[in-house]
Structure formats: structure tokens, C-alpha cells
Design a protein around this motif. Structure first.
Motif, PDB file in Angstrom:
ATOM      1  N   TRP A 324       1.069  -1.094   0.066  1.00 42.42           N
ATOM      2  CA  TRP A 324       0.053  -0.465   0.232  1.00 42.42           C
ATOM      3  C   TRP A 324       0.808   1.294   0.035  1.00 42.42           C
ATOM      4  CZ3 TRP A 324      -4.412  -0.479  -1.857  1.00 42.42           C
ATOM      5  CH2 TRP A 324      -5.307  -1.527  -1.370  1.00 42.42           C
ATOM      6  N   LEU A 325       2.110   1.145   0.577  1.00 38.84           N
ATOM      7  CA  LEU A 325       3.117   2.724   0.647  1.00 38.84           C
ATOM      8  C   LEU A 325       3.065   2.533  -0.429  1.00 38.84           C
ATOM      9  CD1 LEU A 325       4.768   4.509   2.259  1.00 38.84           C
ATOM     10  CD2 LEU A 325       6.817   2.692   2.818  1.00 38.84           C
ATOM     11  N   VAL A 326       3.458   2.100  -1.632  1.00 38.01           N
ATOM     12  CA  VAL A 326       4.295   1.798  -2.449  1.00 38.01           C
ATOM     13  C   VAL A 326       3.306   2.353  -3.722  1.00 38.01           C
ATOM     14  CG1 VAL A 326       5.211   0.572  -5.261  1.00 38.01           C
ATOM     15  CG2 VAL A 326       6.636   0.769  -2.612  1.00 38.01           C
ATOM     16  N   LEU A 327       2.444   1.753  -3.529  1.00 40.53           N
ATOM     17  CA  LEU A 327       0.960   2.216  -4.554  1.00 40.53           C
ATOM     18  C   LEU A 327       0.351   3.492  -4.266  1.00 40.53           C
ATOM     19  CD1 LEU A 327      -1.048   0.595  -6.511  1.00 40.53           C
ATOM     20  CD2 LEU A 327      -2.873   0.132  -4.199  1.00 40.53           C
ATOM     21  N   SER A 328       0.820   3.884  -3.019  1.00 40.77           N
ATOM     22  CA  SER A 328       0.021   5.612  -2.821  1.00 40.77           C
ATOM     23  C   SER A 328       0.758   6.245  -3.632  1.00 40.77           C
ATOM     24  CB  SER A 328       0.382   5.617  -1.144  1.00 40.77           C
ATOM     25  OG  SER A 328       2.011   5.577  -0.850  1.00 40.77           O
ATOM     26  N   VAL A 329       2.419   6.128  -3.946  1.00 45.08           N
ATOM     27  CA  VAL A 329       3.066   6.354  -4.728  1.00 45.08           C
ATOM     28  C   VAL A 329       2.220   6.333  -6.035  1.00 45.08           C
ATOM     29  CG1 VAL A 329       6.037   6.972  -5.474  1.00 45.08           C
ATOM     30  CG2 VAL A 329       5.572   6.735  -3.136  1.00 45.08           C
ATOM     31  N   CYS A 330       2.601   5.236  -6.161  1.00 45.78           N
ATOM     32  CA  CYS A 330       2.145   4.974  -8.234  1.00 45.78           C
ATOM     33  C   CYS A 330       1.217   5.808  -8.655  1.00 45.78           C
ATOM     34  CB  CYS A 330       2.163   3.084  -7.887  1.00 45.78           C
ATOM     35  SG  CYS A 330       3.582   2.510  -7.959  1.00 45.78           S
ATOM     36  N   LEU A 331       0.180   5.422  -7.149  1.00 49.94           N
ATOM     37  CA  LEU A 331      -1.343   6.410  -7.957  1.00 49.94           C
ATOM     38  C   LEU A 331      -0.749   8.262  -7.694  1.00 49.94           C
ATOM     39  CD1 LEU A 331      -4.008   4.160  -5.181  1.00 49.94           C
ATOM     40  CD2 LEU A 331      -3.452   4.643  -7.611  1.00 49.94           C
ATOM     41  N   LEU A 332      -0.329   8.405  -6.782  1.00 52.98           N
ATOM     42  CA  LEU A 332       0.477   9.858  -6.988  1.00 52.98           C
ATOM     43  C   LEU A 332       0.414  10.376  -8.248  1.00 52.98           C
ATOM     44  CD1 LEU A 332       1.318  11.418  -3.707  1.00 52.98           C
ATOM     45  CD2 LEU A 332      -0.457  11.848  -4.620  1.00 52.98           C
ATOM     46  N   ARG A 333       1.718   9.163  -8.685  1.00 54.86           N
ATOM     47  CA  ARG A 333       1.655   9.763 -10.300  1.00 54.86           C
ATOM     48  C   ARG A 333       1.240   9.288 -11.346  1.00 54.86           C
ATOM     49  NH1 ARG A 333       5.875  11.126 -14.254  1.00 54.86           N
ATOM     50  NH2 ARG A 333       6.176  10.013 -16.047  1.00 54.86           N
ATOM     51  N   LYS A 334       0.079   8.570 -10.855  1.00 59.98           N
ATOM     52  CA  LYS A 334      -0.604   8.425 -12.490  1.00 59.98           C
ATOM     53  C   LYS A 334      -1.986   9.591 -11.704  1.00 59.98           C
ATOM     54  CE  LYS A 334       0.470   5.741 -15.041  1.00 59.98           C
ATOM     55  NZ  LYS A 334       0.509   5.669 -16.494  1.00 59.98           N
ATOM     56  N   LYS A 335      -2.087  10.280 -11.097  1.00 65.75           N
ATOM     57  CA  LYS A 335      -3.209  11.242 -10.902  1.00 65.75           C
ATOM     58  C   LYS A 335      -3.767  10.742 -10.077  1.00 65.75           C
ATOM     59  CE  LYS A 335      -0.094  14.718 -12.224  1.00 65.75           C
ATOM     60  NZ  LYS A 335       0.550  15.264 -11.059  1.00 65.75           N
ATOM     61  N   TYR A 336      -3.747   9.526  -9.722  1.00 66.41           N
ATOM     62  CA  TYR A 336      -5.183   9.685  -8.806  1.00 66.41           C
ATOM     63  C   TYR A 336      -4.814  10.145  -6.927  1.00 66.41           C
ATOM     64  CZ  TYR A 336      -6.049   6.415 -12.286  1.00 66.41           C
ATOM     65  OH  TYR A 336      -6.433   6.049 -14.074  1.00 66.41           O
ATOM     66  N   PRO A 337      -4.926  11.571  -7.212  1.00 67.11           N
ATOM     67  CA  PRO A 337      -4.717  11.231  -5.721  1.00 67.11           C
ATOM     68  C   PRO A 337      -5.561  11.235  -4.444  1.00 67.11           C
ATOM     69  CG  PRO A 337      -5.399  13.397  -6.616  1.00 67.11           C
ATOM     70  CD  PRO A 337      -5.384  12.493  -7.277  1.00 67.11           C
ATOM     71  N   LYS A 338      -7.264  11.110  -4.994  1.00 65.45           N
ATOM     72  CA  LYS A 338      -7.784  10.143  -2.853  1.00 65.45           C
ATOM     73  C   LYS A 338      -7.427   8.858  -3.430  1.00 65.45           C
ATOM     74  CE  LYS A 338     -11.485  14.119  -4.467  1.00 65.45           C
ATOM     75  NZ  LYS A 338     -13.754  13.370  -5.233  1.00 65.45           N
ATOM     76  N   LEU A 339      -7.124   8.319  -4.530  1.00 66.31           N
ATOM     77  CA  LEU A 339      -6.806   7.068  -3.615  1.00 66.31           C
ATOM     78  C   LEU A 339      -5.184   6.829  -2.735  1.00 66.31           C
ATOM     79  CD1 LEU A 339      -8.281   5.083  -6.817  1.00 66.31           C
ATOM     80  CD2 LEU A 339      -9.192   5.023  -4.981  1.00 66.31           C
ATOM     81  N   ALA A 340      -4.723   8.062  -3.583  1.00 62.25           N
ATOM     82  CA  ALA A 340      -3.619   7.847  -3.200  1.00 62.25           C
ATOM     83  C   ALA A 340      -3.399   8.212  -1.202  1.00 62.25           C
ATOM     84  CB  ALA A 340      -2.393   8.847  -3.821  1.00 62.25           C
ATOM     85  N   GLY A 341      -4.456   8.761  -1.037  1.00 66.03           N
ATOM     86  CA  GLY A 341      -4.417   9.192   0.094  1.00 66.03           C
ATOM     87  C   GLY A 341      -4.725   8.190   0.968  1.00 66.03           C
ATOM     88  N   ALA A 342      -6.284   7.589   0.501  1.00 63.44           N
ATOM     89  CA  ALA A 342      -6.616   6.743   1.236  1.00 63.44           C
ATOM     90  C   ALA A 342      -5.367   5.589   1.544  1.00 63.44           C
ATOM     91  CB  ALA A 342      -7.793   6.088   0.445  1.00 63.44           C
ATOM     92  N   ALA A 343      -4.378   5.138   0.358  1.00 58.77           N
ATOM     93  CA  ALA A 343      -3.449   3.737   0.229  1.00 58.77           C
ATOM     94  C   ALA A 343      -2.511   4.439   1.846  1.00 58.77           C
ATOM     95  CB  ALA A 343      -3.119   3.779  -1.050  1.00 58.77           C
ATOM     96  N   VAL A 344      -1.804   5.579   1.249  1.00 60.11           N
ATOM     97  CA  VAL A 344      -1.266   6.078   2.377  1.00 60.11           C
ATOM     98  C   VAL A 344      -0.982   6.183   4.072  1.00 60.11           C
ATOM     99  CG1 VAL A 344      -1.299   8.763   2.072  1.00 60.11           C
ATOM    100  CG2 VAL A 344       0.918   7.464   2.521  1.00 60.11           C
ATOM    101  N   VAL A 345      -2.480   5.954   3.808  1.00 59.44           N
ATOM    102  CA  VAL A 345      -3.248   5.868   5.739  1.00 59.44           C
ATOM    103  C   VAL A 345      -3.548   4.729   5.840  1.00 59.44           C
ATOM    104  CG1 VAL A 345      -5.616   6.314   6.347  1.00 59.44           C
ATOM    105  CG2 VAL A 345      -4.538   8.400   5.454  1.00 59.44           C
ATOM    106  N   TYR A 346      -3.830   3.780   4.542  1.00 59.18           N
ATOM    107  CA  TYR A 346      -3.959   2.392   4.924  1.00 59.18           C
ATOM    108  C   TYR A 346      -2.944   1.832   5.252  1.00 59.18           C
ATOM    109  CZ  TYR A 346      -5.570  -2.199   4.637  1.00 59.18           C
ATOM    110  OH  TYR A 346      -6.478  -3.776   4.855  1.00 59.18           O
ATOM    111  N   ALA A 347      -1.274   1.814   4.815  1.00 56.75           N
ATOM    112  CA  ALA A 347      -0.634   1.821   4.807  1.00 56.75           C
ATOM    113  C   ALA A 347       0.229   2.026   6.265  1.00 56.75           C
ATOM    114  CB  ALA A 347       0.175   2.517   4.243  1.00 56.75           C
ATOM    115  N   GLY A 348      -0.282   3.336   6.854  1.00 58.61           N
ATOM    116  CA  GLY A 348       0.212   3.840   8.009  1.00 58.61           C
ATOM    117  C   GLY A 348      -0.586   3.629   9.251  1.00 58.61           C
TER     118      GLY A 348
END
Length: 643
Positions: A324-348
Motif C-alpha cells: 500500500w505504501l508503494v501503491l500510494s506513490v504509484c497512484l500519485l504519479r498516475k494522478k489518482y490523489p484520493k486513492l493515493a491518500g487512502a492508500a498511504v493512510v491504510y499503510a500507516g
């Protein structure tokens, strides 16, 4: 190691022959020959390494270092060809890069010789399967004492072969737990080893927490893990530090643990969940950044020594946070900031420390607010996604773990467990608590002592110098004994052999914690200075990995988070070779140190130095001007469009 001169001569002749054949072919024949040559040469290199060492673990370490060095060599060769205006074709780069990535992944899995049968980690799954399944009854403190009581009730267990009826094992579990030398970790007390007998006299402490049906299920699961484990291995399990993940991890942990009783097949299934998560992580890197970043990440991840397969391979959902941590970076790169925010919170929420990368995101967002007097749309969307993620996950975790789970987690994991030094801990706290000066004196003295002895015998030094040398060597021993290192403080006569080591470690950190605070403030100031010019959130998140080292004390296997460096190579290709060199250096540190505290302190030091180097690589224009004369001003492309 068993390598002779004829072997090196044969290798040299082989490469000359390959070159001659390559020059004699043309077109498609040359292409096919080159593919076969690369595959064959790679296979022969690792076959030769395996034949040169008798110890399989050492073969793996040397292979990882070799892969990392080969990858760095390929980067330098690529640059050399580009300077000569004879660039290598993209097809060849992709082939060699993916080949090395696959070799690194195979090396991570020890060439598919994982050291325990049937690919499931009994030690780890005992803690995480049992801890999640029976968390509502046992909480964070009850795993070991409830296991003792269950074993005592099981008595003698006889296992038979279902086909032949032949007895395969007979274990007197009651006798094992009532042995006077039996010890377990006192999870609910001082976190030291204590005699098991003090818990056996009060079985109601555990049994009253279970329904009769759940208690029978618990006993059957305990029986399974004991039967599939050797006696010594099993007893060492109860000397670990229990079940420690946050309540959010228990959501899926309990879901999978409740699906089926503990069996070999089901434990193998649980072990494969992490394999799927790791493959998903590499797929996400390829999707977001391309094949090259994926290959760079795989080579580093497979070759670094801080987080090898040994600790968590074959375990149960131990790589979910990394995915989920790596996926959050990938989602930010692909311009999915809402999903990226959820992913980094889940990882945390899964492991707490991954959330520290948010410092990078907050600094980048803060500078935008300072400059523009408003929050950027991307920042707002990421905040919304993270808030929704937390709003969903935290209530679910309360259902899975109970309403008091967060208070228990804070008390057990953050107040007790985190304050208990472990020999494989890494982080800034480890650097401060380890007496590196005494270690350096000891190592220098150890190296010089035989030289001084020889010089003394041959009359090459005067009596005065000899006296001074003797005083230094005496000081070396005294300083080392007072340093609190494992080498000098481990005492098997104590109820906990590392009791003195842990106490001295905590005392030293208490004396020098202001030094740690100063280092954190200096690094934070430099980080803010660098992040002023970084507008891309995924870059800020990747650079934020330094705060995991600065602000947390982690067991070594969590340092796989440094794969976050791989995406940065999308902007700075010149980071690739240092990243591979760092992986190779970590293997050198691994094999050159015997005692864990020395080993992991050194690994922490090079990890922190590398992360500071990353910040230097992304520093604004003019930062090095005057410091390093002759360095060209080159600022990485960190704009949203360029990233």
C-alpha cells in the motif's frame, strides 16, 4: 571459498570466445546468440558462486552483492556508450534489466531453498495467525501464557500417519511446559523472560476469557503449531515479543485466520498472500513508472541485506503495508490523489511507521500554501481520500479488535515493546544508543594487537612504545566492556541473557537523546530547504522516507521501505548506480559483522547517509556552489509536468 586460478583463466577464455563468435555473426543470428550468451553467462556466474562456497546462506549473500555490482556496471556501461554516441538499444536495456531483476528476486527467495519445509514460516504464523484469530480473548499480552495453559491441558499428543496408522510423533506437552527451565516472555509485565511455572498455577486467567468452544479451537491450533515445530524452535517462539500489529491489521488478519483451522495447506495459502502482494507491488511500479523503475526496484529489493527473506518470508500478511505504501506513490504519479491518500493512510494504520512519509507530503503542501495562499486541488483530494480511508478503517478495526484495542496497542506496543531494545533494531535511536567510539577503538586495537606483538618480538619497537601499546590495549578492553555491546554484555546465566544489554542501551540513549533531537532538527531543516522547490507530491513522499529512519525504531526487515528510492530514478538516472552500490555495500556490512547490534547499527548508518544523499541530489540550484567547485548546476526536473 574454493576458487582456483584455472577457473579465472577458463572464465577469461570463455568471454574471449563469446566475443569472437559474436563478431562473426550478423543480423538475427547475432541477436539470438547475444540473448543466449547473457542468459548462459548469468547462470554460470551464479553456478560458480554456489560451487565456491559450502554455506548456502553465504552463496545467497555473495550472489546478491554480485547482482548489485553487475547492475551498477551495466549503468556505467550504458553511460559510456551514450558518451561515445553509440547508445544501447532499448530492447537490450530492457532484456538485461529484467534479467537482473528476476535474478535479484530469485536471490531474495534464496534460489527457492527457503530453509524450512513446505514454504510457511511457523514462527511468524504462530504469532500472527493465533494473535489475530484470538485477539478478543488474549489481547496483546496473553499469547504465550494461554499457549502454556493449552499445552498443559493437551497432555500427551500422539500423531499417526493416516494411511499406515504408524505413530509419527509422541509429544508430552504437559511435561514440556512444566520443565523447571521453561521460560516465556512476560508480555504483560517487564517484557523480560520469566519462569513458565508462575502462569500454570492459574489457568483460569486465560480459560475464563474463552467460551468452551473457542478454547477447544485454540487448543487444536496450539497443537498444530507445536507438532509442526521442533522442540527448541517452539520454545524459542515464546521468547519473542508477541503479537504487535495495530488494530487495523487485525481486520484482514482475523478474517483470514477465522476462515479455516491451522493446517499445513492453509498456512501455505496464507504465506502466498504476501507473494501476491509483492508481485502486485512490482506490477504497480511498472504501471506507474515503466519497466526500468520496476527493474531498479526489484534489483535493490532483492539485493539489500537489511530486509532479507529470513525474517518474514513465508509469513502471514507481513508485506501488506509495503504494497500500500508503494501503491500510494504509484497512484500519485498516475494522478489518482484520493486513492493515493487512502492508500498511504491504510499503510500507516497497518504499521504506524509508513505514515511518517506524510511529513514529505505536508512540507510540500505547506510550501504551496505559503506561496499561493491556498491549498492545491491535488492536495485537497489527497486529504479527502485519506480522511475517508481513516473514517472507514478505524471503525472496522474496532469491530474486529474490540473497543479498547487502541488503548491496549498504545500501552503494549508503543509504551512497552517500543521501549525494549532488540538486537536487530534499526533507526536513529540505535545510532545514538550504540557506543560507536568504543567499537572503533576495539576494532582498531584488535587489528593492531598482532602487529604490535610481532614488532615486539623482533625488537622493532622500544620499551616505551611497548608500554604505551599495552596501555592502549588495556584501555581498549576496558572501554569495550563499558560500551554495552552484545559482545561483552550477553550473559546466559541471567534469566534474560540480554537484560544488561537492554538496560545499558536505554541508559545510553537517555544520556544522549538531545543529540538525536538535534540531528532530527538539522535533517528536517535541510529537508524543508530541499522541498521548497519540489512541486510533485510523489517525489516528496519518496524523499520523506528519511523520517522513518529518524523518528522510528524498527526491526530490520521493515527497511524494505527504501524501495521508495526506485521511483526517484525516473527523474534522476544518476541515482541508479548509487542505489545498487548501496545494496552491495549493505551485503558487505552484513558479512563483515558478527554481532547483531554492530551489524544493524552499521546498516542504519549507511541507510541514513544514503537518504541524506538523496536530499542532496534533489537540492535546489546553487546548493553545492562553493562547496564542490566545478560541479555543474543541475536541478532535477521536479515539476508536475516533467514528473
Amino acid at each position: 571459498m574454493n576458487v582456483r586460478l584455472p577457473v579465472f583463466v577458463a572464465i577469461l577464455i570463455g568471454f574471449i570466445l563469446l566475443w569472437l563468435v559474436d563478431r562473426s555473426l550478423e543480423g538475427r543470428q547475432r541477436l539470438v546468440f547475444r540473448y543466449l550468451s547473457v542468459i548462459g553467462s548469468t547462470a554460470l556466474v551464479f553456478y560458480g558462486i554456489s560451487k565456491s562456497y559450502d554455506d548456502h546462506a553465504r552463496v545467497v549473500d555473495v550472489s546478491k552483492a554480485a547482482i548489485a555490482f553487475m547492475a551498477a556496471g551495466c549503468v556505467f556501461y550504458e553511460r559510456h556508450r551514450a558518451i561515445k554516441r553509440r547508445p544501447i538499444s532499448e530492447r537490450w536495456k530492457k532484456f538485461v534489466g529484467i534479467t537482473l531483476a528476476l535474478a535479484a528476486i530469485v536471490a531474495y527467495w534464496h534460489g527457492f531453498r527457503w530453509g524450512y519445509p513446505q514454504y510457511y514460516h511457523r514462527w511468524d504464523q504462530f504469532h500472527y495467525y493465533m494473535g489475530a484469530k484470538y485477539f478478543k480473548e488474549m489481547g496483546y499480552d496473553g499469547l504465550y501464557k494461554c499457549t502454556l495453559i493449552a499445552q498443559d491441558e493437551l497432555g500427551t499428543v500422539v500423531e499417526t500417519d493416516p494411511d499406515t496408522g504408524r505413530v509419527t510423533s509422541r509429544i508430552d506437552m504437559s511435561r514440556e511446559v512444566r520443565h523447571p527451565d521453561k521460560k516465556i516472555r512476560n508480555l504483560g509485565g517487564d517484557n523480560l523472560l520469566v519462569p513458565a511455572s508462575q502462569f500454570l498455577d492459574h489457568p483460569e486467567q486465560c480459560k475464563s476469557l474463552f467460551t468452551p468452544e473457542r478454547w477447544e479451537l485454540f487448543k487444536n491450533d496450539v497443537k498444530f503449531f507445536r507438532v509442526v515445530s521442533d522442540k527448541g524452535y517452539w520454545e524459542d517462539m515464546q521468547k519473542d515479543h508477541g503479537y504487535n500489529p495495530p488494530p487495523v491489521w487485525t481486520i484482514l488478519g482475523r478474517f483470514f485466520a477465522e476462515l479455516h483451522p491451522a493446517t499445513v495447506r492453509y498456512c501455505q495459502f496464507l504465506a502466498m498472500l504476501d507473494v501476491g502482494l509483492l508481485l502486485g507491488m512490482f506490477a504497480a511500479l511498472w504501471w506507474a513508472f515503466g519497466w526500468r523503475v520496476c527493474a531498479v526496484g526489484a534489483i535493490f529489493w532483492g539485493c539489500q541485506s537489511s530486509a532479507p527473506f529470513y525474517w518474514t518470508g513465508g509469513a502471514f500478511l507481513r508485506q501488506d503495508w509495503l504494497f500500500w505504501l508503494v501503491l500510494s506513490v504509484c497512484l500519485l504519479r498516475k494522478k489518482y490523489p484520493k486513492l493515493a491518500g487512502a492508500a498511504v493512510v491504510y499503510a500507516g494504520l497497518l504499521r504506524i511507521f509508513p505514515g511518517l512519509v506524510v511529513v514529505g507530503l505536508l512540507v510540500a503542501a505547506g510550501w504551496h500554501i505559503v506561496r499561493k495562499r491556498r491549498m492545491a486541488d491535488e492536495h485537497k483530494k489527497m486529504l479527502i481520500g485519506g480522511t475517508i480511508g481513516a473514517a472507514v478503517l478505524i471503525p472496522l478495526s474496532l469491530v474486529a479488535s474490540g473497543t479498547h484495542s487502541y488503548q491496549e496497542f498504545y500501552r503494549h506496543t508503543l509504551e512497552v515493546h517500543d521501549q525494549t531494545p532488540l538486537t536487530n533494531h534499526m533507526g536513529l535511536r540505535v545510532l545514538v544508543a550504540h557506543d560507536m567510539k568504543a567499537q572503533a577503538i576495539y576494532q582498531i586495537g584488535t587489528a593492531l594487537e598482532p602487529v604490535a606483538e610481532v614488532a615486539k618480538k623482533r625488537g622493532l619497537i622500544s620499551d616505551r612504545v611497548t608500554q604505551r601499546a599495552s596501555e592502549f590495549f588495556h584501555f581498549k578492553e576496558a572501554a569495550s566492556g563499558a560500551s554495552g555491546r552484545m559482545k561483552f554484555t550477553k550473559d546466559v546465566k541471567l534469566r534474560d541473557p540480554f537484560e544488561v544489554w537492554k538496560r545499558m542501551r536505554n541508559e545510553r540513549y537517555a544520556r544522549y537523546k538531545k543529540v538525536a533531537y538535534g540531528i532530527i532538527l538539522l535533517c528536517f531543516g535541510f529537508f524543508v530547504y530541499v522541498l521548497r522547490r519540489v512541486k510533485t507530491l510523489w517525489v516528496a513522499e519518496c524523499l520523506g522516507q528519511i523520517f522513518i529512519i529518524l523518528l522510528s525504531q524498527l526491526t530490520c526487515y521493515y527497511y524494505s521501505f527504501m524501495i521508495l528510492t526506485a521511483p526517484l530514478t525516473r527523474l534522476r538516472r544518476d541515482i541508479e548506480a548509487p542505489l545498487f552500490g548501496f545494496a552491495a555495500l549493505s551485503q558487505i556490512v552484513w558479512v563483515s559483522s558478527y554481532w547483531n547490534d554492530d551489524k544493524y547499527t552499521a546498516l542504519t548508518l549507511i541507510s541514513l547517509a544514503f537518504c541524506i544523499g538523496l536530499l542532496c541530489a534533489f537540492a535546489p540550484r546553487g546548493f553545492f556552489k562553493g562547496l564542490l567547485p566545478g560541479r555543474a548546476d543541475s536541478t532535477p526536473n521536479t515539476s508536475p509536468t516533467g514528473a
